[in-house]
Design an enzyme around this catalytic site. Structure first.
Site, PDB file in Angstrom:
ATOM      1  N   TYR A  77      99.365  -1.629  -3.510  1.00  0.00           N
ATOM      2  CA  TYR A  77      99.519  -3.074  -3.430  1.00  0.00           C
ATOM      3  C   TYR A  77     101.013  -3.374  -3.319  1.00  0.00           C
ATOM      4  O   TYR A  77     101.753  -2.604  -2.710  1.00  0.00           O
ATOM      5  CB  TYR A  77      98.839  -3.745  -4.629  1.00  0.00           C
ATOM      6  CG  TYR A  77      98.510  -5.192  -4.393  1.00  0.00           C
ATOM      7  CD1 TYR A  77      97.784  -5.587  -3.286  1.00  0.00           C
ATOM      8  CD2 TYR A  77      98.956  -6.175  -5.275  1.00  0.00           C
ATOM      9  CE1 TYR A  77      97.503  -6.922  -3.044  1.00  0.00           C
ATOM     10  CE2 TYR A  77      98.670  -7.508  -5.054  1.00  0.00           C
ATOM     11  CZ  TYR A  77      97.945  -7.879  -3.934  1.00  0.00           C
ATOM     12  OH  TYR A  77      97.672  -9.205  -3.707  1.00  0.00           O
ATOM     13  N   LYS A  96      70.278  -0.412   6.050  1.00  0.00           N
ATOM     14  CA  LYS A  96      70.917  -0.089   7.322  1.00  0.00           C
ATOM     15  C   LYS A  96      72.317   0.463   7.083  1.00  0.00           C
ATOM     16  O   LYS A  96      72.753   1.428   7.726  1.00  0.00           O
ATOM     17  CB  LYS A  96      70.997  -1.355   8.176  1.00  0.00           C
ATOM     18  CG  LYS A  96      71.205  -1.096   9.647  1.00  0.00           C
ATOM     19  CD  LYS A  96      69.894  -0.677  10.282  1.00  0.00           C
ATOM     20  CE  LYS A  96      70.012  -0.578  11.778  1.00  0.00           C
ATOM     21  NZ  LYS A  96      68.697  -0.410  12.407  1.00  0.00           N
ATOM     22  N   ASP A 102      67.909  -7.734  13.202  1.00  0.00           N
ATOM     23  CA  ASP A 102      66.787  -8.587  12.771  1.00  0.00           C
ATOM     24  C   ASP A 102      67.044 -10.070  13.042  1.00  0.00           C
ATOM     25  O   ASP A 102      66.807 -10.925  12.186  1.00  0.00           O
ATOM     26  CB  ASP A 102      66.494  -8.354  11.285  1.00  0.00           C
ATOM     27  CG  ASP A 102      65.962  -6.946  11.025  1.00  0.00           C
ATOM     28  OD1 ASP A 102      65.619  -6.267  11.999  1.00  0.00           O
ATOM     29  OD2 ASP A 102      65.895  -6.543   9.855  1.00  0.00           O
ATOM     30  N   ASP A 161      67.994  -3.664  17.295  1.00  0.00           N
ATOM     31  CA  ASP A 161      66.574  -3.865  17.566  1.00  0.00           C
ATOM     32  C   ASP A 161      66.282  -3.737  19.057  1.00  0.00           C
ATOM     33  O   ASP A 161      65.189  -3.329  19.447  1.00  0.00           O
ATOM     34  CB  ASP A 161      66.120  -5.247  17.080  1.00  0.00           C
ATOM     35  CG  ASP A 161      66.325  -5.427  15.591  1.00  0.00           C
ATOM     36  OD1 ASP A 161      66.107  -4.449  14.855  1.00  0.00           O
ATOM     37  OD2 ASP A 161      66.712  -6.519  15.158  1.00  0.00           O
ATOM     38  N   ALA A 218      57.414  -8.447  25.167  1.00  0.00           N
ATOM     39  CA  ALA A 218      58.537  -8.918  25.969  1.00  0.00           C
ATOM     40  C   ALA A 218      59.612  -9.530  25.081  1.00  0.00           C
ATOM     41  O   ALA A 218      60.340 -10.423  25.501  1.00  0.00           O
ATOM     42  CB  ALA A 218      58.064  -9.924  27.012  1.00  0.00           C
ATOM     43  N   GLY A 219      59.716  -9.033  23.858  1.00  0.00           N
ATOM     44  CA  GLY A 219      60.768  -9.474  22.952  1.00  0.00           C
ATOM     45  C   GLY A 219      61.997  -8.604  23.095  1.00  0.00           C
ATOM     46  O   GLY A 219      62.224  -7.970  24.137  1.00  0.00           O
ATOM     47  N   ALA A 220      62.794  -8.541  22.024  1.00  0.00           N
ATOM     48  CA  ALA A 220      64.078  -7.836  22.079  1.00  0.00           C
ATOM     49  C   ALA A 220      63.914  -6.386  22.506  1.00  0.00           C
ATOM     50  O   ALA A 220      64.579  -5.912  23.434  1.00  0.00           O
ATOM     51  CB  ALA A 220      64.766  -7.927  20.720  1.00  0.00           C
ATOM     52  N   ASN A 262      65.070   4.271  15.113  1.00  0.00           N
ATOM     53  CA  ASN A 262      66.408   3.851  15.538  1.00  0.00           C
ATOM     54  C   ASN A 262      67.526   4.634  14.880  1.00  0.00           C
ATOM     55  O   ASN A 262      68.642   4.715  15.417  1.00  0.00           O
ATOM     56  CB  ASN A 262      66.620   2.371  15.227  1.00  0.00           C
ATOM     57  CG  ASN A 262      65.771   1.466  16.089  1.00  0.00           C
ATOM     58  OD1 ASN A 262      64.896   1.927  16.810  1.00  0.00           O
ATOM     59  ND2 ASN A 262      66.027   0.171  16.015  1.00  0.00           N
TER      60      ASN A 262
END
Length: 406
Positions: free
Chosen positions: A55, A110, A153, A178, A211-213, A333
Site C-alpha cells: 500500500y 462458474k 444466464d 450460453d 432458436a434461443g442463445a 461448457n
C-alpha cells in the site's frame, strides 16, 4: 469456521430467517454455506515494510507508471488474469428468471470452474437490472478492472444485443458462454462423431431444436465449420425465410441456414436428417426419431430431461450425447470457456473471434481423436489435457487473426 463468523446462520429455527432452508441435513446447502469462493492475497503483509510496499507509499510508484503507460495495468494488477462473470438472473440454468440474488450460487460456481479448469480468476457479478442499456452501461463502466467479461444466464433475445454492443465498445474479450461455450463443445463432439461414422461435416444435415442463445450460436459455428446443411426449429417449426413471424435474430438465422428450404414442423424436418441437436426442452416423439437417416447422431442436451431419452436414442443412433453427467458424451461448457479465456488473456486479445472458437473446437476434439468410441466423442471435464490444448489453440488463433497484443 471463518464463514460462520462473518455469515452467521440464518436458517435455524429461531431468529431472523427461520425456515429459509430445510431442517434436515442437505449436502447442497452444507456445501454452499458462506459461499463457494473468497478473495485471497497473493503477497504477504507481515510487517510495516510489507505494508509500505503493498500500500502507501510504494503503491504510488506503480499507479504513476500505469498512468503514464496504461498497458502496464496488465503487468502490475490482476487485470491480466481476472474475468467478470456477469448476469441479470433472467435465464439461470433450468430455473429461468429467478433474479440476481438467486443467481449468485450459479455465478460463484462458474467462477470456481474458471479457476479449477483454466487457472483464471473470476468474480461473480449479479446486476439489479434487466434493462439492456443499463446492463451495457454498467459493464462498460466496470470494465477497467477486468481482463475479460463472461456474460452468463441472460435471456434471449437481449443477450445477442448486449454481447454485440459490449464487443463494439470494449477492447477486452466479451463472451456469452450460453451461446458460444455450448457451440464450441457441440462442434467438437460432432466432429468426432462424424469421424467415428466415417463421414465429414460436409456430408451431414442437422436439425437444431431451439432458436434461443445456444441454438443460434450452434447454427452459426456449424455453418462456419462447413456442415452440409442445418435447419433451426422453434416452437412453430422450421425457421425459414418465408415465415412472417420471425424476430430480427431469427430472420438473420433464416438467411444463413436451411439451404434445403425445409418448412413445417421439427418432426417433419427430422425425416432423413443425420443429426439432431436439442437445446430447447420438450419431447421429440420416437416416431420422428425413427425416420432419421441411418447412423444418425443425436445430441439431446436439455437438462435435466433430454428431448430424446438416451434409451430411445440408442435404438436408432450411432452416437448419443446429452447435457447430463450421468450419461456418456456430456456436452459441458466447462470443456470450453476456461481454456478459451485463458488463451485469450494469455495473449491479451482484444476480442474472441470466430476463428478462435473454431480453433478451440478443433483442439477439444483432438484430445480424444485417437480414443474414439460411441461413448467417447468428447473428453471428460476432468481430463487434464483439455485446458492446455484449448488454451494453446486459442492463443495461436488470436495471434494469427491479429487480435493479440502480445
Amino acid at each position: 469456521m471463518a464463514a460462520e463468523i462473518v455469515n452467521p446462520r440464518s436458517d435455524s429455527n429461531t431468529g431472523a430467517g427461520a425456515g429459509s432452508a430445510p431442517d434436515t441435513f442437505d449436502p447442497a446447502f452444507a456445501l454452499h454455506r458462506g459461499g463457494k469462493m473468497a478473495i485471497q492475497a497473493t503477497v504477504p503483509v507481515r510487517d510495516k515494510d510489507d505494508l509500505s510496499l503493498a500500500y502507501t507509499p510504494g503503491v504510488a510508484k506503480v499507479c504513476s507508471a500505469i498512468a503514464e503507460q496504461p498497458e502496464l495495468v496488465y503487468d502490475y494488477t490482476w487485470k491480466s488474469q481476472v474475468v467478470a462473470v456477469v448476469t441479470d438472473g433472467t435465464a439461470v440454468l433450468g430455473l429461468g428468471d429467478i433474479g440476481p440474488e438467486a443467481s449468485l450460487p450459479v455465478m460463484e460456481g462458474k467462477a470456481i470452474l474458471f479457476k479449477q479448469f483454466g487457472g483464471v480468476d473470476a468474480v461473480p457479478i449479479a446486476l439489479g437490472t434487466t434493462d439492456t442499456d443499463e446492463i451495457i452501461e454498467t459493464v462498460v463502466r466496470m470494465a477497467p478492472s477486468f481482463g475479460g467479461v463472461n456474460l452468463e444466464d441472460i435471456s434471449a433475445p437481449r443477450c445477442f444485443e448486449i454481447e454485440r454492443r459490449l464487443q463494439e465498445q470494449l477492447d477486452i474479450p466479451v463472451f456469452h458462454d450460453d451461446q458460444h461455450g455450448t457451440a464450441v463443445v457441440t462442434l467438437a463432439a460432432l466432429r468426432n462423431a462424424a469421424k467415428l461414422t466415417d463421414r465429414s461435416l460436409g456430408q451431414l444435415r442437422a436439425v437444431i431444436s431451439g432458436a434461443g442463445a445456444a441454438g443460434v450460436a450452434i447454427a452459426k459455428i456449424l455453418i462456419e465449420a462447413g456442415i452440409g446443411d442445418v435447419a433451426v426449429c422453434d416452437r412453430k417449426g422450421v425457421v425459414s425465410a418465408d415465415r412472417s413471424d420471425l424476430t430480427d435474430v431469427k430472420r438473420e438465422v433464416a438467411g444463413f441456414t436451411n439451404k434445403g428450404r425445409l418448412a413445417g414442423s421439427l418432426e417433419e424436418a427430422l425425416e432423413g436428417a443425420d443429426v439432431f441437436i436439442g437445446v430447447s426442452g420438450g419431447t421429440v416423439a420416437e416416431e420422428a426419431v425413427a425416420k432419421m437417416a441411418k447412423d444418425s447422431l443425436i445430441f439431446a442436451m436439455a437438462n435435466p430431461t433430454p428431448e430424446i431419452h438416451p434409451d430411445v436414442a440408442h435404438k436408432y443412433a450411432a452416437v448419443v450425447a446429452t447435457g447430463r453427467s450421468d450419461y456418456p458424451n456430456q456436452i459441458n461448457n466447462v470443456l470450453a470457456f476456461p481454456g478459451i479465456f485463458a488463451g485469450a488473456m494469455q495473449v491479451r486479445a482484444t476480442r474472441i473471434t470466430e476463428g478462435m472458437k473454431l480453433a478451440a473446437a478443433e483442439a477439444l476434439a483432438a484430445v480424444v481423436a485417437d480414443e474414439l468410441s460411441a461413448d467417447r466423442v468428447i473428453p471428460s471435464p476432468f481430463d487434464e489435457r483439455v485446458a492446455p490444448a484449448v488454451t494453446a489453440a486459442v492463443a495461436a488463433a488470436a495471434r494469427a487473426e491479429g487480435v493479440a497484443r502480445r
